[in-house]
Design an enzyme around this catalytic site. Structure first.
Site, PDB file in Angstrom:
ATOM      1  N   THR B 151       0.887  -1.177   0.000  1.00 53.33           N
ATOM      2  CA  THR B 151       0.000   0.000   0.000  1.00 53.33           C
ATOM      3  C   THR B 151       0.922   1.224   0.000  1.00 53.33           C
ATOM      4  O   THR B 151       1.408   1.608  -1.064  1.00 53.33           O
ATOM      5  CB  THR B 151      -0.956   0.011   1.219  1.00 53.33           C
ATOM      6  OG1 THR B 151      -0.201  -0.164   2.412  1.00 53.33           O
ATOM      7  CG2 THR B 151      -1.981  -1.094   1.102  1.00 53.33           C
ATOM      8  N   LYS B 173       3.804  -6.972   4.016  1.00 55.83           N
ATOM      9  CA  LYS B 173       3.592  -5.540   3.791  1.00 55.83           C
ATOM     10  C   LYS B 173       3.264  -4.891   5.125  1.00 55.83           C
ATOM     11  O   LYS B 173       2.730  -5.552   6.033  1.00 55.83           O
ATOM     12  CB  LYS B 173       2.525  -5.273   2.750  1.00 55.83           C
ATOM     13  CG  LYS B 173       1.116  -5.683   3.052  1.00 55.83           C
ATOM     14  CD  LYS B 173       0.347  -4.769   3.946  1.00 55.83           C
ATOM     15  CE  LYS B 173       0.347  -3.352   3.380  1.00 55.83           C
ATOM     16  NZ  LYS B 173      -0.387  -2.465   4.345  1.00 55.83           N
ATOM     17  N   THR B 184      -0.984  -3.323  10.717  1.00 57.77           N
ATOM     18  CA  THR B 184      -1.666  -3.385   9.433  1.00 57.77           C
ATOM     19  C   THR B 184      -0.713  -4.065   8.549  1.00 57.77           C
ATOM     20  O   THR B 184      -0.038  -3.453   7.751  1.00 57.77           O
ATOM     21  CB  THR B 184      -1.864  -2.055   8.746  1.00 57.77           C
ATOM     22  OG1 THR B 184      -2.615  -1.256   9.579  1.00 57.77           O
ATOM     23  CG2 THR B 184      -2.612  -2.220   7.428  1.00 57.77           C
ATOM     24  N   GLU B 262       5.941   4.451   7.669  1.00 54.77           N
ATOM     25  CA  GLU B 262       5.449   5.654   6.988  1.00 54.77           C
ATOM     26  C   GLU B 262       6.124   6.903   7.555  1.00 54.77           C
ATOM     27  O   GLU B 262       6.004   7.197   8.743  1.00 54.77           O
ATOM     28  CB  GLU B 262       3.947   5.799   7.214  1.00 54.77           C
ATOM     29  CG  GLU B 262       3.131   5.288   6.064  1.00 54.77           C
ATOM     30  CD  GLU B 262       1.633   5.406   6.319  1.00 54.77           C
ATOM     31  OE1 GLU B 262       1.238   6.148   7.234  1.00 54.77           O
ATOM     32  OE2 GLU B 262       0.887   4.746   5.593  1.00 54.77           O
ATOM     33  N   ASN B 389      -1.084  10.984   6.981  1.00 54.04           N
ATOM     34  CA  ASN B 389      -2.269  10.526   7.700  1.00 54.04           C
ATOM     35  C   ASN B 389      -3.244  11.615   8.109  1.00 54.04           C
ATOM     36  O   ASN B 389      -4.222  11.336   8.788  1.00 54.04           O
ATOM     37  CB  ASN B 389      -1.835   9.709   8.918  1.00 54.04           C
ATOM     38  CG  ASN B 389      -1.203   8.393   8.491  1.00 54.04           C
ATOM     39  OD1 ASN B 389      -1.845   7.586   7.837  1.00 54.04           O
ATOM     40  ND2 ASN B 389       0.055   8.230   8.809  1.00 54.04           N
TER      41      ASN B 389
END
Lengths: 393, 393
Positions: B151, B173, B184, B262, B389
């Site tokens: 993602t 991932k 996640t 991230e 985010n």
């Protein structure tokens, strides 16, 4: 709006040289007659509690709740400073006894600021001498006391309300390391009511649980958190509205702390309703309020209910997610565990867009299980927080 | 480095149109003979588990660990999507049975991506047809499968190791919503060893506890976390090094996830030693690894031990802080609960300064109580995380 609002309370705030450049950094709140009256306190539960917390806990214990006042310093937390720190905290109380009367165990002491840096103990005695000179009962004295406990706070946090036959005042500092179960926060509440030490302590515990223990900025629990209540016993014994008014002042101060979060721009009011129990509602509210992703959504003004439900699910593994709904600013965006925003009227959609730009965002989560409600206050997380905290601060 | 490294495993990654612009978004891993072999899985514990998790749990139960493969989609998490989402997840398994043989309950399904958005179920059947055409056993097929589950991951995460008489491969991932108790994250581990379904499931649980359950990026637990192990039964029954090699592959993939956090730039290896128990060491390590303030220090490359001890104290209210020491990059900056950095030699100070600029920061906390050790991996928190985010992502 000040700790000196109730009768029989005096205060001072001075620059003792703990901070650079002469800023206010030493604060005192005590009684006008200089004698011992009622005192209560709630402290951090951290296993790394700072020296002033250890000293204050022992003093409160020894006096069984009869105190002459509290001395608070800012700029250095006197935390993780070993034996020298312990001696410095004891010196704070000893200096009060020397210049303001009584025994050292009749004083509580609090510090806030950097952790792990040797405490400049030599600034204390001269600072307390200044306090003895400047002490006053006027609002200005209370305001200086409130300023002298600030660290990265951008404004002094004060509140006052009048009850039936008594007054309550208060000051606090916060900003970061704010989490469930208190915060890097100091707070002094004052009243002129005549209450027993037992009532003072139980009222304070009840109030802290519903206010300072239900705010979160960064999930970090501090070494120094302390909330003190001083009662001057000037007035009569109050009715049950005493606890209510105390709650009101503490709630205002707790809100001020969150609204002045380091690098934050928004307050999130996370309200869980329809809980089968308070415990369940509280777990859900804390989970959502602590979520970094939810805080990012608050930063962006984005009503992203999916992250809210993901946190509810993480906090309550047994939840029936299909009975949960979520509103932002009074507009329902999720119903029965799935999105409902696409069915909004144009007027509601406009109202939501408009209101997501406001400074306070109310996120209401209905668990659809029962009647219990809990509210937790949180802030967004901004770029300023990262910059403020990437170095030692 | 690929899921297709072991014998008897085939895979594919295709663009099914779930993501915009033809990016790879549908992935399959199964067995070369197209038949059912050994499968095991560990799922998120969230009460808001996504439809694919619910479907996969039921299928694993029904088959008692004999599976034909796993279909994984990216771009839409199919989470909090109600009955339509449930039907879409069932359709994923049904499409596999239709185009790849067997019964639908012989397939697991996983999805990752946005939460709460209706799942584009019409893309599944044509996507699985493509998969049936493109399936291969070469590294290229494994690599495409690893790419198709990304993602916001900036690179495909793969690992492989050879054991005595068997091979283990894997892909994963991650990126955000990564927390204690999975993430996640999706992960498929493959092997050609012949193991029973019981051994596969218990090995997988043991491995996940020590790897994917000990990483944290943002403390957010996902609705979709799934780790699958497929064993093709081509080789012999392996010795005890099977569990060790599986751990090795999972540890590499877990590290990759944290290193690709991230908006992150650094990996923090939070190592607690000297714990009186594993549980104590783990609480302390998790507390430090999850701390937003510690993450800010990692961002700034600042060896601020005070925040580390504050988190240890918050995590362990009964800790004897005066027996705790802290090193950054092998250089001790705190001993006996107080700072010791000012006593460092010039050479050590230079080494510390230099090594705080590295991409991996090792923070070692010695509790001074016993022999137990736990390591948790974390990332710094960067401005990119907030930007990624603040909107729906």
């Amino acid at each position: 709006m000040s700790v000196t609002f109730p009768e029989g309370i005096r205060a001072a705030g001075v620059g003792a040289g703990i901070k650079e450049g002469g800023a206010l950094d030493l604060s005192f709140v005590g009684f006008t007659d200089g004698m011992a009256h009622i005192g209560a306190a709630v402290f951090t539960q951290s296993g790394a509690a700072a020296a002033p917390v250890l000293v204050s806990r022992a003093h409160l214990d020894q006096t069984k709740g009869r105190l002459r006042g509290v001395l608070l310093s800012s700029g250095n937390a006197n935390a993780l400073t070993g034996d020298a720190g312990q001696q410095a905290a004891e010196l704070m109380a000893a200096a009060c006894a020397e210049h303001l009367g009584g025994e050292e165990h009749e004083y509580l002491v609090c510090s806030t600021g950097l952790i792990g840096i040797p405490f400049p103990a030599d600034r204390i005695r001269p600072g307390v001498e200044l306090i003895a000179e400047e002490m006053g009962t006027d609002p200005r004295a209370g305001e200086r006391a409130a300023h002298a406990i600030r660290t990265t706070d951008t404004f002094a946090k004060q509140a006052e309300v009048a009850g039936i036959g008594f007054r309550v005042g208060g000051m606090a500092k916060g900003a970061a390391m704010i989490a469930p179960n208190m915060a890097t926060m100091l707070c002094v509440l004052t009243t002129d009511a005549t209450v027993s030490a037992e009532r003072a302590q139980s009222a304070l515990g009840w109030v802290v649980d519903q206010t300072f223990n239900r705010i979160t900025i960064d999930g970090c629990t501090s070494t120094n958190d302390t909330v003190v209540l001083l009662a001057s016993e000037v007035g009569a014994e109050p009715g049950p509205d005493f606890e209510e008014r105390l709650l009101e002042v503490a709630a205002k101060l707790a809100y001020s702390i969150v609204s002045d979060a380091e690098g934050g721009s928004r307050v999130g009011r996370i309200r869980v309703v329809g809980g089968a129990s308070v415990a369940e509602a509280e777990l859900a509210a804390r989970g959502v309020a602590s979520s970094l992703l939810v805080k990012c959504s608050l930063l962006g003004g984005d009503p992203y209910w999916g992250r809210v439900l993901a946190e509810v699910g993480a906090a309550l593994p047994g939840v029936d997610i299909s009975s949960v709904s979520v509103s932002y600013q009074g507009v329902k965006v999720c119903e029965g565990g799935v999105e409902s925003a696409s069915r909004l009227s144009l007027a509601d959609r406009r109202r939501l867009d408009h209101r997501m730009g406001e400074r306070e965002i109310v996120v209401e989560i209905d668990l659809g299980q029962g009647q219990d409600t809990v509210e937790v206050l949180t802030s967004d997380i901004g770029h300023g927080y990262l910059e403020e905290n990437r170095g030692t601060s």
